[in-house]
Motif scaffolding. Structure first.
Motif, mmCIF file in Angstrom:
data_model
loop_
_atom_site.group_PDB
_atom_site.id
_atom_site.type_symbol
_atom_site.label_atom_id
_atom_site.label_comp_id
_atom_site.label_asym_id
_atom_site.label_seq_id
_atom_site.Cartn_x
_atom_site.Cartn_y
_atom_site.Cartn_z
ATOM 1 N N HIS A 3 -16.927 -44.053 17.933
ATOM 2 C CA HIS A 3 -18.017 -43.793 17.006
ATOM 3 C C HIS A 3 -19.119 -44.819 17.259
ATOM 4 C CE1 HIS A 3 -15.992 -40.790 14.473
ATOM 5 N NE2 HIS A 3 -14.906 -41.394 14.923
ATOM 6 N N ILE A 4 -20.353 -44.349 17.361
ATOM 7 C CA ILE A 4 -21.494 -45.237 17.555
ATOM 8 C C ILE A 4 -22.552 -44.912 16.508
ATOM 9 C CG2 ILE A 4 -21.095 -45.583 20.036
ATOM 10 C CD1 ILE A 4 -23.322 -43.527 20.575
ATOM 11 N N THR A 5 -23.423 -45.878 16.277
ATOM 12 C CA THR A 5 -24.530 -45.685 15.346
ATOM 13 C C THR A 5 -25.748 -45.189 16.123
ATOM 14 O OG1 THR A 5 -25.381 -47.937 15.610
ATOM 15 C CG2 THR A 5 -23.664 -47.599 13.927
ATOM 16 N N THR A 6 -26.728 -44.676 15.407
ATOM 17 C CA THR A 6 -27.959 -44.253 16.091
ATOM 18 C C THR A 6 -28.684 -45.472 16.647
ATOM 19 O OG1 THR A 6 -29.101 -44.177 13.953
ATOM 20 C CG2 THR A 6 -28.320 -42.086 14.848
ATOM 21 N N VAL A 19 -25.587 -34.261 25.256
ATOM 22 C CA VAL A 19 -25.433 -34.323 23.809
ATOM 23 C C VAL A 19 -25.170 -32.912 23.300
ATOM 24 C CG1 VAL A 19 -26.541 -34.872 21.614
ATOM 25 C CG2 VAL A 19 -26.972 -36.317 23.616
ATOM 26 N N ILE A 20 -24.044 -32.751 22.588
ATOM 27 C CA ILE A 20 -23.715 -31.487 21.927
ATOM 28 C C ILE A 20 -23.929 -31.723 20.437
ATOM 29 C CG2 ILE A 20 -21.916 -29.777 21.454
ATOM 30 C CD1 ILE A 20 -22.764 -29.793 24.369
ATOM 31 N N GLN A 21 -24.801 -30.927 19.818
ATOM 32 C CA GLN A 21 -25.209 -31.161 18.428
ATOM 33 C C GLN A 21 -24.490 -30.225 17.454
ATOM 34 O OE1 GLN A 21 -29.620 -31.860 18.114
ATOM 35 N NE2 GLN A 21 -29.578 -30.991 20.194
ATOM 36 N N GLY A 22 -24.244 -30.753 16.251
ATOM 37 C CA GLY A 22 -23.690 -29.937 15.176
ATOM 38 C C GLY A 22 -22.224 -29.598 15.341
ATOM 39 N N CYS A 23 -21.431 -30.575 15.706
ATOM 40 C CA CYS A 23 -19.985 -30.355 15.901
ATOM 41 C C CYS A 23 -19.260 -30.529 14.569
ATOM 42 C CB CYS A 23 -19.433 -31.342 16.918
ATOM 43 S SG CYS A 23 -20.268 -31.275 18.511
ATOM 44 N N GLY A 24 -18.541 -29.522 14.161
ATOM 45 C CA GLY A 24 -17.779 -29.599 12.922
ATOM 46 C C GLY A 24 -16.295 -29.475 13.197
ATOM 47 N N GLU A 57 -23.724 -39.677 14.119
ATOM 48 C CA GLU A 57 -24.302 -38.833 13.059
ATOM 49 C C GLU A 57 -25.816 -38.985 13.096
ATOM 50 O OE1 GLU A 57 -22.339 -37.052 10.889
ATOM 51 O OE2 GLU A 57 -20.488 -37.827 11.795
ATOM 52 N N HIS A 58 -26.513 -37.853 12.952
ATOM 53 C CA HIS A 58 -27.977 -37.904 12.845
ATOM 54 C C HIS A 58 -28.466 -36.653 12.127
ATOM 55 C CE1 HIS A 58 -32.203 -37.613 14.425
ATOM 56 N NE2 HIS A 58 -32.179 -38.804 13.855
ATOM 57 N N ASP A 59 -29.331 -36.840 11.172
ATOM 58 C CA ASP A 59 -29.907 -35.736 10.385
ATOM 59 C C ASP A 59 -28.824 -34.828 9.807
ATOM 60 O OD1 ASP A 59 -32.540 -36.465 10.594
ATOM 61 O OD2 ASP A 59 -33.005 -35.118 12.267
ATOM 62 N N GLY A 60 -27.752 -35.437 9.316
ATOM 63 C CA GLY A 60 -26.685 -34.675 8.682
ATOM 64 C C GLY A 60 -25.784 -33.909 9.632
ATOM 65 N N CYS A 61 -25.928 -34.145 10.926
ATOM 66 C CA CYS A 61 -25.097 -33.455 11.921
ATOM 67 C C CYS A 61 -24.203 -34.451 12.643
ATOM 68 C CB CYS A 61 -25.968 -32.775 12.973
ATOM 69 S SG CYS A 61 -26.889 -31.366 12.366
ATOM 70 N N THR A 62 -23.011 -33.989 12.980
ATOM 71 C CA THR A 62 -22.112 -34.753 13.832
ATOM 72 C C THR A 62 -22.353 -34.300 15.259
ATOM 73 O OG1 THR A 62 -20.457 -34.897 12.081
ATOM 74 C CG2 THR A 62 -19.699 -35.285 14.325
ATOM 75 N N ASN A 63 -22.611 -35.262 16.142
ATOM 76 C CA ASN A 63 -22.956 -34.956 17.520
ATOM 77 C C ASN A 63 -22.015 -35.673 18.471
ATOM 78 O OD1 ASN A 63 -25.467 -33.601 16.674
ATOM 79 N ND2 ASN A 63 -26.090 -35.663 16.119
#
Length: 192
Positions: A3-6, A19-24, A57-63
């Protein structure tokens, strides 16, 4: 998977990744699924997989960030796959994500964080003990990636002196006495 921070992501201007965006859901399933899909597409070669994967995490999405470093792959096929699957996975290059989503100026070198102080003088001189203390100091100062890099370099150095020099590249070596300086008047102690 780490896990990393922005903020940590912003310092990765010299690297490239997918980068794969919006992984749930289960992120391990995502990583395994992407690796399987890219193997079937003939993008990953010789049974290789993406092993260096970070989550942020960025803009409410897990990437997920799949590092392209040390992966046996067909870059042209990966680029075509990324374009074809963008609508499904939101795939983009790290070098596009940083300026377009995080506002990183790609022409500026990443800001170098100052080396943290680390009390090693006066500690048990076993190199693994010193490496552990320095690694902990780096992690406590948000430099987890540097801690990993330092450990890898030390274990490959083959020399105690080289290992000490490597530690000094990452932390300011201080004394344990600096942290334990008594805060009292010396003259009062002599009056006892």
């Amino acid at each position: 998977m780490k896990h990393i921070t922005t903020d940590e992501l912003r310092t990765m201007t010299g690297r490239e990744g997918l980068v794969i965006q919006g992984c749930g859901g289960d992120l391990t399933e995502w990583i395994n699924g992407i690796n399987d899909m890219l193997t079937q597409e003939g993008i990953l070669h010789n049974g290789d997989t993406f092993k260096d994967v970070s989550v942020f995490e960025h803009d409410g999405c897990t990437n997920l960030l799949f590092s392209l470093k040390n992966v046996d792959l067909d870059m042209g096929k990966l680029a075509i796959w990324r374009l074809r699957s963008h609508e499904t996975f939101g795939g983009t290059w790290l070098s596009d994500y940083l300026p377009n989503r995080l506002g990183v100026d790609m022409d500026q070198p990443p800001a170098q964080k100052e080396k943290p102080d680390c009390a090693l003088i006066g500690q048990d001189g076993n190199i693994f003990n010193l490496m552990g203390i320095a690694s902990r100091a780096l992690k406590e100062n948000g430099l987890g990636e540097q801690a990993k890099e330092m450990r890898e370099r030390i274990t490959a150095s083959g020399s105690y002196d080289k290992a000490l020099c490597i530690i000094g590249e990452y932390v300011n070596i201080t004394s344990t006495q600096d942290e334990q300086e008594p805060d009292y008047d010396f003259e009062m102690e002599q009056s006892y």
